[in-house]
Design a protein around this motif. Sequence first.
Motif, PDB file in Angstrom:
ATOM      1  N   LEU A 134       0.911  -1.127  -0.144  1.00  0.00           N
ATOM      2  CA  LEU A 134      -0.031   0.012   0.098  1.00  0.00           C
ATOM      3  C   LEU A 134       0.754   1.247  -0.025  1.00  0.00           C
ATOM      4  O   LEU A 134       1.737   1.641   0.875  1.00  0.00           O
ATOM      5  CB  LEU A 134      -0.827   0.078   1.245  1.00  0.00           C
ATOM      6  CG  LEU A 134      -1.743   1.233   1.355  1.00  0.00           C
ATOM      7  CD1 LEU A 134      -2.743   1.338   0.406  1.00  0.00           C
ATOM      8  CD2 LEU A 134      -2.720   1.041   2.752  1.00  0.00           C
ATOM      9  N   SER A 135       0.444   2.206  -0.963  1.00  0.00           N
ATOM     10  CA  SER A 135       1.268   3.583  -0.966  1.00  0.00           C
ATOM     11  C   SER A 135       0.237   4.527  -0.528  1.00  0.00           C
ATOM     12  O   SER A 135      -0.774   4.760  -1.546  1.00  0.00           O
ATOM     13  CB  SER A 135       1.920   3.730  -2.417  1.00  0.00           C
ATOM     14  OG  SER A 135       2.350   4.781  -2.665  1.00  0.00           O
ATOM     15  N   ILE A 136       0.630   5.343   0.189  1.00  0.00           N
ATOM     16  CA  ILE A 136      -0.233   6.603   0.466  1.00  0.00           C
ATOM     17  C   ILE A 136       0.786   8.090   0.596  1.00  0.00           C
ATOM     18  O   ILE A 136       1.595   7.872   1.279  1.00  0.00           O
ATOM     19  CB  ILE A 136      -0.832   6.622   1.863  1.00  0.00           C
ATOM     20  CG1 ILE A 136      -2.050   5.432   2.032  1.00  0.00           C
ATOM     21  CG2 ILE A 136      -1.757   8.077   2.025  1.00  0.00           C
ATOM     22  CD1 ILE A 136      -2.688   5.319   3.046  1.00  0.00           C
ATOM     23  N   THR A 137       0.562   9.060  -0.512  1.00  0.00           N
ATOM     24  CA  THR A 137       1.357   9.899  -0.427  1.00  0.00           C
ATOM     25  C   THR A 137       0.433  11.273   0.028  1.00  0.00           C
ATOM     26  O   THR A 137      -0.595  11.515  -0.575  1.00  0.00           O
ATOM     27  CB  THR A 137       2.037  10.285  -1.981  1.00  0.00           C
ATOM     28  OG1 THR A 137       2.702   9.277  -2.222  1.00  0.00           O
ATOM     29  CG2 THR A 137       2.772  11.364  -2.121  1.00  0.00           C
ATOM     30  N   ALA A 138       0.850  11.966   0.955  1.00  0.00           N
ATOM     31  CA  ALA A 138       0.425  13.076   1.444  1.00  0.00           C
ATOM     32  C   ALA A 138       0.907  14.410   0.559  1.00  0.00           C
ATOM     33  O   ALA A 138       2.018  14.640   1.043  1.00  0.00           O
ATOM     34  CB  ALA A 138       0.381  13.385   2.811  1.00  0.00           C
ATOM     35  N   LEU A 139       0.264  15.290   0.103  1.00  0.00           N
ATOM     36  CA  LEU A 139       1.011  16.328  -0.459  1.00  0.00           C
ATOM     37  C   LEU A 139       0.325  17.867   0.257  1.00  0.00           C
ATOM     38  O   LEU A 139      -0.873  18.140   0.395  1.00  0.00           O
ATOM     39  CB  LEU A 139       0.223  16.553  -1.996  1.00  0.00           C
ATOM     40  CG  LEU A 139       0.879  15.311  -2.891  1.00  0.00           C
ATOM     41  CD1 LEU A 139       0.189  15.739  -4.417  1.00  0.00           C
ATOM     42  CD2 LEU A 139       2.401  15.122  -2.742  1.00  0.00           C
ATOM     43  N   ARG A 140       1.647  18.329   0.870  1.00  0.00           N
ATOM     44  CA  ARG A 140       1.047  19.684   1.562  1.00  0.00           C
ATOM     45  C   ARG A 140       1.078  20.779   0.742  1.00  0.00           C
ATOM     46  O   ARG A 140       1.961  21.545   0.643  1.00  0.00           O
ATOM     47  CB  ARG A 140       2.203  19.701   2.857  1.00  0.00           C
ATOM     48  CG  ARG A 140       2.044  18.889   4.079  1.00  0.00           C
ATOM     49  CD  ARG A 140       3.255  19.327   5.164  1.00  0.00           C
ATOM     50  NE  ARG A 140       3.046  18.330   6.393  1.00  0.00           N
ATOM     51  CZ  ARG A 140       3.519  18.113   7.193  1.00  0.00           C
ATOM     52  NH1 ARG A 140       4.742  19.071   7.260  1.00  0.00           N
ATOM     53  NH2 ARG A 140       3.351  17.596   8.134  1.00  0.00           N
ATOM     54  N   PHE A 141      -0.108  21.206   0.311  1.00  0.00           N
ATOM     55  CA  PHE A 141      -0.502  22.287  -0.394  1.00  0.00           C
ATOM     56  C   PHE A 141      -0.313  23.521   0.269  1.00  0.00           C
ATOM     57  O   PHE A 141      -0.890  23.698   1.304  1.00  0.00           O
ATOM     58  CB  PHE A 141      -1.614  22.197  -1.439  1.00  0.00           C
ATOM     59  CG  PHE A 141      -1.670  20.756  -2.222  1.00  0.00           C
ATOM     60  CD1 PHE A 141      -1.088  21.058  -3.623  1.00  0.00           C
ATOM     61  CD2 PHE A 141      -2.317  19.752  -2.031  1.00  0.00           C
ATOM     62  CE1 PHE A 141      -1.155  20.092  -4.522  1.00  0.00           C
ATOM     63  CE2 PHE A 141      -2.414  18.762  -2.926  1.00  0.00           C
ATOM     64  CZ  PHE A 141      -1.499  18.533  -4.234  1.00  0.00           C
TER      65      PHE A 141
END
Length: 289
Positions: A162-169
């Motif tokens: 499982l891959s989860i990427t959080a992008l802090r915009f």
Amino acid sequence: MRIAVTGSSGKLGRATVERLRADGHDVIGFDLVGAPGFGFTRVDLQDYGQVLDALLGVTARHEGLDALVHLAALPVNGLVPDAATFTNNVTATFHVLHGAVRAGIDTIVTASSITAMGFPDFAHLTALPVDETYTEANNTYALGKVAEEAISAQLVGWREGLSITALRFTNVVDPDEYGSFERAGDPEYRRDLLHSYVDSRDGAAAVALALRHAAPGFEVYNVAAPDSGMTVPTAELAARHYPDVPVVKQLGEFETLMSIDKARDRLGFEPQHLWRDEYARWRAEQATP
């Protein structure tokens, strides 16, 4: 890939759907509002049953998803009472992430925020530029983002691969919103955002890159333009607003104080839409009869 995008009717959502379709993906939007058609299904993310059902398959829309992009949220404090902001956003994110795990979706990109790194005061910073190692929440929207990142970091241990990427915009700017940069010479302008910004098209590009480079585990990346939204030199802004915070690298004249070095190095993120060019275009459009 076949990709679902929650919050597909929002500013970043619209740009992301357009970018992913241009890249050749089959994209379906999940939101409360949207244009009827094969590319959209109305889903209430507060209802876990609806979320799980939509992720597993929707008749005449899809029979399973390869990836999920979660952008839906109340975007700021103040639209509803503070506790409701937290409850709405964290509940929606939990439903989406947990539902994706149950549905066997291995690639997830989710929207985090500059608010998870000290917005709006940045009163306790330990270094400038601010990178992904620093976390601080000063309101309930930010607290929700911190909680969502923590949930993501735990969920990747629940299933191998499982891959989860959080992008802090940071603050997302649409092409028609560059008139606000008339204040770029005011040292207080965008102070609550570390003077940062990102064009919606570059935000969508970051999503596309995160999907392309997804790897098992959890990662967080800052997403901002490489320059500040200012005509005031960055070193001068840092000295003025954060005199006691160490500056850990040689700053370019107008370099962003929200570091994007990690996204550049690992994702190849290089924003193309910078405010000076976009503001000039906006000014020219205003002058056209």
